[in-house]
Write an enzyme that holds these catalytic residues in place. Sequence first.
Site, PDB file in Angstrom:
ATOM      1  N   THR A  24       0.868  -1.180   0.000  1.00  0.00           N
ATOM      2  CA  THR A  24       0.000   0.000   0.000  1.00  0.00           C
ATOM      3  C   THR A  24       0.902   1.226   0.000  1.00  0.00           C
ATOM      4  O   THR A  24       1.906   1.266   0.706  1.00  0.00           O
ATOM      5  CB  THR A  24      -1.021  -0.028   1.160  1.00  0.00           C
ATOM      6  OG1 THR A  24      -2.060   0.909   0.857  1.00  0.00           O
ATOM      7  CG2 THR A  24      -0.429   0.313   2.516  1.00  0.00           C
ATOM      8  N   CYS A  30      -3.382   7.944   7.439  1.00  0.00           N
ATOM      9  CA  CYS A  30      -4.001   6.617   7.434  1.00  0.00           C
ATOM     10  C   CYS A  30      -3.085   5.619   8.145  1.00  0.00           C
ATOM     11  O   CYS A  30      -1.918   5.897   8.381  1.00  0.00           O
ATOM     12  CB  CYS A  30      -4.203   6.123   6.010  1.00  0.00           C
ATOM     13  SG  CYS A  30      -5.253   7.176   5.009  1.00  0.00           S
ATOM     14  N   HIS A  47      -5.734  -1.017   4.917  1.00  0.00           N
ATOM     15  CA  HIS A  47      -5.386   0.415   4.875  1.00  0.00           C
ATOM     16  C   HIS A  47      -6.625   1.212   5.314  1.00  0.00           C
ATOM     17  O   HIS A  47      -7.555   1.383   4.535  1.00  0.00           O
ATOM     18  CB  HIS A  47      -4.980   0.769   3.437  1.00  0.00           C
ATOM     19  CG  HIS A  47      -4.579   2.203   3.215  1.00  0.00           C
ATOM     20  ND1 HIS A  47      -3.684   2.573   2.258  1.00  0.00           N
ATOM     21  CD2 HIS A  47      -4.958   3.350   3.814  1.00  0.00           C
ATOM     22  CE1 HIS A  47      -3.523   3.901   2.274  1.00  0.00           C
ATOM     23  NE2 HIS A  47      -4.302   4.396   3.207  1.00  0.00           N
TER      24      HIS A  47
END
Lengths: 161, 207
Positions: A24, A30, A47
């Site tokens: 990711t 995040c 994620h």
Amino acid sequence: MTGKDLKVGIGDMKFARGEGQIITYALGSCIGITMYDPAIRLGGLLHIMLPSRTDPKDPKIFKYADSGLQEMIRKMSAFGMLKSRTIVKIAGGAKMFEIRGNSDFGNIGQRNAAMVKKLLMEERMRIAAEDTGGSYARTMLINIANGDVIIRTAGKPEKHL
Amino acid sequence: MRIKSYEEMNLQELDVMKEISSIGTSHAATSLSKLLQKEIRITIPEVSVLGYEEAVDRIGEIEELVAATLVQMSNDVDGLILFIFKMDMANVVLEKLIGKSYTSFEEMDDMDYSALEEVGNIIICSYVNAFAQLVGVDIDLSVPSSTVNMLGGILTVPIAEYGYETDKLMYINAEFIADGVRLSDGLLMLPDIESLNRILEKLGVSS
């Protein structure tokens, strides 16, 4: 699901068994959460973007820490993951901008990290390693063959979590 | 009818935003010309409502290093405004102001960063002032904050800030042109949904 590189977008989760890698990109505020069960070489990467799903009708389950973690554990357990064997690592939760006179701004990263830790504790899953906070974005990658987790940051050497 | 998210804006509403943005960006280009003592022109902006991944693709690569200046709006319009410098745009500014140019953001020092922040702030302020005057609203701006970081990480800031309201960003893409070369940059203006409704009402286009 083997021998392939999988990409996880914002608010998404993927898992694989045996080999390959899951990546990711550019986690800011995040959080990326990897889970790896070494006995069956099953690994996943989630994620999340926000702490909790406030609207129960919101279909974006993986966007939120609470619904996302629950669903990740449910799905991976269905493929044989045992929580007691699973190695959990987390990264992200940065504060990208600092606005003078408004210290609350951009605290979402910190809130995300706190929520993820609280939820994992409730699930009785220990965090083996973490790379959270700071003011920079991170790319997170898990190698499914051995569970190795790599963090990539601009201007710094790769780091193994 | 009040809109609940950016993507509910109809063509007429987007057109009006484009019209106003075009005046805002031309003011920004004028300020930049004065500052750099160099002729800067600007293309007519496109205003698009994009998801996170589309916005990243439109501006560049997800792990690409960019410099960004962020200013918070308050008063009649609450929200964020973000200006993104890519390498070519940063070099035009730094060559003129400091007399240096680089091949990557990693080579820059604090002096360079603060010059970029200042220029980003000037572009944002002239844009917002023109915008506010035209719409007839008062907009207060915070002091600027900036970072050099992965594009993808920077764009998660507005996405997370309004994550409970929308998954979309309003991207205003007007390209600055210096010495005949189009520079890549990006301006993102993100009023919260209540403020967006107020703007559309003020303009008399709320459907």
